[in-house]
Design an enzyme around this catalytic site. Structure first.
Site, PDB file in Angstrom:
ATOM      1  N   CYS A  82       0.879  -1.176   0.000  1.00 20.05           N
ATOM      2  CA  CYS A  82       0.000   0.000   0.000  1.00 20.05           C
ATOM      3  C   CYS A  82       0.913   1.222   0.000  1.00 20.05           C
ATOM      4  O   CYS A  82       1.474   1.578   1.054  1.00 20.05           O
ATOM      5  CB  CYS A  82      -0.937   0.004   1.208  1.00 20.05           C
ATOM      6  SG  CYS A  82      -2.056   1.446   1.200  1.00 20.05           S
ATOM      7  N   HIS A  91      -1.431  -5.604 -10.382  1.00 20.93           N
ATOM      8  CA  HIS A  91      -2.096  -4.483 -11.060  1.00 20.93           C
ATOM      9  C   HIS A  91      -2.291  -4.809 -12.539  1.00 20.93           C
ATOM     10  O   HIS A  91      -1.432  -5.429 -13.178  1.00 20.93           O
ATOM     11  CB  HIS A  91      -1.233  -3.215 -10.962  1.00 20.93           C
ATOM     12  CG  HIS A  91      -1.167  -2.653  -9.575  1.00 20.93           C
ATOM     13  ND1 HIS A  91      -2.031  -1.690  -9.118  1.00 20.93           N
ATOM     14  CD2 HIS A  91      -0.367  -2.974  -8.525  1.00 20.93           C
ATOM     15  CE1 HIS A  91      -1.747  -1.413  -7.856  1.00 20.93           C
ATOM     16  NE2 HIS A  91      -0.762  -2.171  -7.467  1.00 20.93           N
ATOM     17  N   GLU A 131      -9.674  -0.438  -6.937  1.00 22.04           N
ATOM     18  CA  GLU A 131      -8.781  -1.274  -6.132  1.00 22.04           C
ATOM     19  C   GLU A 131      -9.390  -2.627  -5.746  1.00 22.04           C
ATOM     20  O   GLU A 131     -10.598  -2.744  -5.514  1.00 22.04           O
ATOM     21  CB  GLU A 131      -8.385  -0.553  -4.836  1.00 22.04           C
ATOM     22  CG  GLU A 131      -7.396   0.563  -5.005  1.00 22.04           C
ATOM     23  CD  GLU A 131      -6.733   0.936  -3.697  1.00 22.04           C
ATOM     24  OE1 GLU A 131      -6.617   0.072  -2.797  1.00 22.04           O
ATOM     25  OE2 GLU A 131      -6.327   2.109  -3.573  1.00 22.04           O
ATOM     26  N   CYS A 187      -4.184   5.668  -5.512  1.00 22.55           N
ATOM     27  CA  CYS A 187      -3.611   4.335  -5.251  1.00 22.55           C
ATOM     28  C   CYS A 187      -2.123   4.452  -5.536  1.00 22.55           C
ATOM     29  O   CYS A 187      -1.732   4.606  -6.705  1.00 22.55           O
ATOM     30  CB  CYS A 187      -4.266   3.282  -6.150  1.00 22.55           C
ATOM     31  SG  CYS A 187      -3.610   1.614  -5.909  1.00 22.55           S
ATOM     32  N   GLY A 201      -0.724   1.652  -7.467  1.00 25.37           N
ATOM     33  CA  GLY A 201      -1.322   1.749  -8.799  1.00 25.37           C
ATOM     34  C   GLY A 201      -0.636   2.803  -9.650  1.00 25.37           C
ATOM     35  O   GLY A 201      -0.446   2.604 -10.859  1.00 25.37           O
TER      36      GLY A 201
HETATM   37  N1  LIG Z   1      -6.111  -2.635  -2.692  1.00 26.78           N
HETATM   38  C1  LIG Z   1      -4.684  -2.987  -2.687  1.00 26.78           C
HETATM   39  C2  LIG Z   1      -4.026  -2.552  -1.347  1.00 26.78           C
HETATM   40  C3  LIG Z   1      -3.989  -1.026  -1.190  1.00 26.78           C
HETATM   41  C4  LIG Z   1      -3.181  -0.364  -2.279  1.00 26.78           C
HETATM   42  C5  LIG Z   1      -3.341   1.147  -2.414  1.00 26.78           C
HETATM   43  N2  LIG Z   1      -4.219   1.798  -1.468  1.00 26.78           N
HETATM   44  C6  LIG Z   1      -1.988   1.850  -2.489  1.00 26.78           C
HETATM   45  O1  LIG Z   1      -1.877   3.035  -2.085  1.00 26.78           O
HETATM   46  O2  LIG Z   1      -1.040   1.226  -3.010  1.00 26.78           O
HETATM   47  C7  LIG Z   1      -4.523  -4.510  -2.875  1.00 26.78           C
HETATM   48  O3  LIG Z   1      -5.398  -5.265  -2.415  1.00 26.78           O
HETATM   49  O4  LIG Z   1      -3.496  -4.905  -3.438  1.00 26.78           O
END
Ligand SMILES: N[C@H](CCC[C@H](N)C(=O)O)C(=O)O
Length: 279
Positions: free
Chosen positions: A75, A162, A211, A220, A223
């Site tokens: 994250c 991703h 997400e 993200c 992301g």
């Molecule tokens: N939903 C993502 C985790 C949070 C990623 C995002 N909030 C960031 O800032 O990288 C997953 O399940 O891989």
């Protein structure tokens, strides 16, 4: 029992941060729901847990739980808030700390202007398992979704998976519909974070991300890293890119394959509180 927490955000991607360096945090589904639900609880995209280091090569362990209760190994926006929390609460006097998630080791550096610069690690570019009609570079796939849409996407793993889709206009992209259809596809048995990337020029892009485990967020971090990696592999982006997201902006730098991705952005504290929670 009272459980203390701190509400934070990184470019609008919001978090409940739990300091478990002295008292273990048990991430039961009921407690995670109480912390993440925006009506029946505190409300956030992810819960971030700060734990004592499990190995001598890092300063802390870093656990990440999506609002649906699933755990992730990355994250990016949360890592900046992690660094801010550790500094503001005196958990470390170092300006640069290393943290371990379930999939990655990250280096977090506080820099001037209240920003944090993070070494997000070297992107993993293994091709997808399912045979696909891929482009010459196995980072571009075509997929017919169960809703009949044809999409072309790149895949990048930043410690979490991703899929990156280039679009002409992020504002009109069917982010929720296509995002969910890609997540359901058998290509992603562990689901996937789906990025919608509009390239303005080699140094400026706009991005929306649907997400995994949270739906569309205002930003993200991982992301943004994956989108710049994909865009560079497509030969369309420079080494340093400003990524405009709905909640602000991030700077992403990547020199190329085998090199780490660096992300720089804000980390804000909103409030601290405590909730009653049965032992
Ligand atoms: N939903 C993502 C985790 C949070 C990623 C995002 N909030 C960031 O800032 O990288 C997953 O399940 O891989």
């Amino acid at each position: 029992m009272k459980l203390s927490f701190t509400k934070m955000h990184g470019a609008g991607n919001d978090f409940v941060v739990i300091d478990a360096t002295r008292t273990p945090f048990l991430p039961t589904p009921e407690l995670l729901a109480r912390l993440t639900d925006r009506h029946f609880g505190v409300g956030c995209d992810q819960v971030l847990v700060i734990e004592p280091a499990s190995t001598p090569d890092v300063d802390f362990d870093y656990r990440i739980y999506n609002s649906d209760g699933s755990e992730s190994g990355q994250c990016g926006n949360g890592s900046r808030c992690f660094a801010r929390f550790v500094h503001d609460n005196g958990l470390s006097g170092k300006d640069s700390i290393r943290v371990r998630t379930i999939s990655s080791v990250l280096e977090l550096r506080r820099v001037e202007g209240g920003l944090v610069r993070v070494n997000m690690g070297v992107p993993r570019l293994e091709p997808l398992e399912i045979p696909f009609n891929a482009s010459p570079r196995s980072t571009l796939y075509e997929l017919c979704l169960d809703n009949g849409t044809e999409v072309e996407f790149g895949t990048v793993n930043m410690g979490n998976p991703h899929a990156v889709i280039e679009v002409a206009d992020v504002d009109s992209a069917a982010v929720s519909e296509i995002g969910q259809a890609v997540q359901r596809n058998r290509a992603f048995p562990e689901s996937v974070n789906v990025g919608f990337l509009q390239i303005h020029d080699a140094g400026q892009v706009s991005l929306r991300v649907y997400e995994r485990g949270a739906g569309e967020t205002l930003a993200c971090g991982s992301g943004a890293c994956a989108a710049v990696v994909a865009g560079r592999l497509w030969g369309k982006l420079a080494e340093s890119v400003d990524v405009r997201v709905r909640g602000g902006a991030l700077k992403i730098e990547w020199q190329g394959e085998g090199q780490p991705v660096w992300m720089t952005g804000p980390a804000e504290t909103v409030f601290s509180g405590e909730i009653e929670w049965p032992n």
